[in-house]
Motif scaffolding. Structure first.
Motif, short mmCIF file in Angstrom:
data_model
loop_
_atom_site.label_atom_id
_atom_site.label_comp_id
_atom_site.label_asym_id
_atom_site.label_seq_id
_atom_site.Cartn_x
_atom_site.Cartn_y
_atom_site.Cartn_z
N THR A 50 0.92 -1.07 -0.12
CA THR A 50 0.19 0.18 0.04
C THR A 50 0.85 1.18 0.11
O THR A 50 2.19 1.18 0.30
CB THR A 50 -0.86 0.20 1.28
OG1 THR A 50 0.05 0.10 2.34
CG2 THR A 50 -1.66 -1.25 1.31
N LYS A 51 0.41 2.38 -0.12
CA LYS A 51 1.05 3.56 -0.13
C LYS A 51 1.76 3.84 1.18
O LYS A 51 3.09 4.15 1.16
CB LYS A 51 0.02 4.77 -0.68
CG LYS A 51 0.75 6.04 -0.67
CD LYS A 51 -0.11 7.21 -1.22
CE LYS A 51 0.55 8.63 -1.38
NZ LYS A 51 -0.14 9.49 -1.85
N GLU A 52 0.99 3.40 2.37
CA GLU A 52 1.46 3.72 3.42
C GLU A 52 2.69 2.52 3.87
O GLU A 52 3.80 3.10 4.29
CB GLU A 52 0.26 3.45 4.54
CG GLU A 52 0.93 3.85 5.82
CD GLU A 52 1.43 5.52 6.28
OE1 GLU A 52 2.28 5.72 7.16
OE2 GLU A 52 1.05 6.20 5.42
N GLN A 53 2.44 1.55 3.43
CA GLN A 53 3.52 0.26 3.41
C GLN A 53 4.85 0.77 2.91
O GLN A 53 6.09 0.73 3.37
CB GLN A 53 3.04 -0.90 3.15
CG GLN A 53 2.07 -1.58 3.96
CD GLN A 53 1.43 -2.99 3.49
OE1 GLN A 53 1.21 -2.77 2.14
NE2 GLN A 53 1.21 -3.83 4.21
N ALA A 54 4.83 1.35 1.50
CA ALA A 54 5.84 1.81 0.94
C ALA A 54 6.45 2.73 1.62
O ALA A 54 7.96 3.01 1.61
CB ALA A 54 5.44 2.21 -0.59
N LYS A 55 5.88 3.76 1.87
CA LYS A 55 6.34 5.01 2.75
C LYS A 55 7.09 4.64 3.89
O LYS A 55 8.41 5.08 4.37
CB LYS A 55 5.27 6.11 3.11
CG LYS A 55 5.81 7.22 3.83
CD LYS A 55 4.67 8.16 4.45
CE LYS A 55 5.19 9.40 4.94
NZ LYS A 55 6.15 9.16 6.15
N GLU A 56 6.57 3.54 4.69
CA GLU A 56 7.12 2.99 5.91
C GLU A 56 8.51 2.49 5.59
O GLU A 56 9.38 2.44 6.36
CB GLU A 56 5.95 2.22 6.69
CG GLU A 56 5.04 2.97 7.44
CD GLU A 56 3.89 2.07 8.07
OE1 GLU A 56 3.95 0.99 7.93
OE2 GLU A 56 2.95 2.75 8.73
N SER A 60 11.92 3.36 7.12
CA SER A 60 12.77 2.61 7.73
C SER A 60 14.20 2.30 7.00
O SER A 60 15.41 2.26 7.60
CB SER A 60 12.33 1.18 7.77
OG SER A 60 12.97 -0.01 8.22
N PHE A 61 14.34 2.17 5.65
CA PHE A 61 15.55 2.33 4.95
C PHE A 61 16.32 3.49 5.11
O PHE A 61 17.67 3.28 5.62
CB PHE A 61 15.32 2.07 3.64
CG PHE A 61 16.43 2.44 2.50
CD1 PHE A 61 17.38 1.33 2.21
CD2 PHE A 61 16.39 3.32 1.86
CE1 PHE A 61 18.44 1.49 1.77
CE2 PHE A 61 17.44 3.46 1.13
CZ PHE A 61 18.64 2.73 0.68
N LEU A 62 15.80 4.57 5.13
CA LEU A 62 16.61 5.82 5.64
C LEU A 62 17.27 5.98 7.08
O LEU A 62 18.28 6.29 7.12
CB LEU A 62 15.49 7.04 5.59
CG LEU A 62 15.24 7.38 4.11
CD1 LEU A 62 14.23 8.66 4.04
CD2 LEU A 62 16.36 7.88 3.28
N GLY A 63 16.43 5.23 8.12
CA GLY A 63 16.91 5.21 9.31
C GLY A 63 18.01 4.16 9.50
O GLY A 63 18.93 4.09 10.36
N ARG A 64 18.36 3.22 8.40
CA ARG A 64 19.41 2.38 8.49
C ARG A 64 20.58 2.54 7.79
O ARG A 64 21.57 2.15 7.98
CB ARG A 64 18.87 1.20 8.14
CG ARG A 64 17.96 0.30 9.10
CD ARG A 64 17.56 -1.25 8.61
NE ARG A 64 17.34 -1.34 7.18
CZ ARG A 64 16.23 -1.23 6.78
NH1 ARG A 64 14.99 -1.15 7.33
NH2 ARG A 64 16.18 -1.43 5.37
N ILE A 65 20.51 3.74 6.92
CA ILE A 65 21.57 4.12 6.07
C ILE A 65 22.59 5.02 6.65
O ILE A 65 21.98 5.85 7.44
CB ILE A 65 21.50 4.12 4.70
CG1 ILE A 65 20.44 5.31 4.41
CG2 ILE A 65 20.95 2.90 4.03
CD1 ILE A 65 20.16 5.40 2.87
#
Length: 65
Positions: A50-56, A60-65
């Motif tokens: 979903t749009k929300e899942q993709a955003k999340e 999450s990716f941004l928080g790990r890199i």
């Protein structure tokens, strides 16, 4: 890290995006060209998110890199 930093260094980060979402093709990664909305759209289409899942997932990716 914020998306503006990724957008400015897209070629550098595109490999990390490819590692995170391995089903995305090189052409799809190139189409994103640093645009977060396009990446989220690709995740929705390729992974059935979903749009929300993709955003999340991107958050999450941004928080790990």
């Amino acid at each position: 890290m914020n998306w503006d930093q990724i957008e400015g260094k897209w070629k550098e980060f595109s490999g990390k995006v490819q590692s995170e979402w391995g089903d995305l093709t090189d052409d799809e990664i190139a189409e994103v060209n640093g645009d977060r909305r396009v990446l989220e759209g690709k995740l929705q289409a390729k992974y059935g998110k979903t749009k929300e899942q993709a955003k999340e997932e991107v958050d999450s990716f941004l928080g790990r890199i």
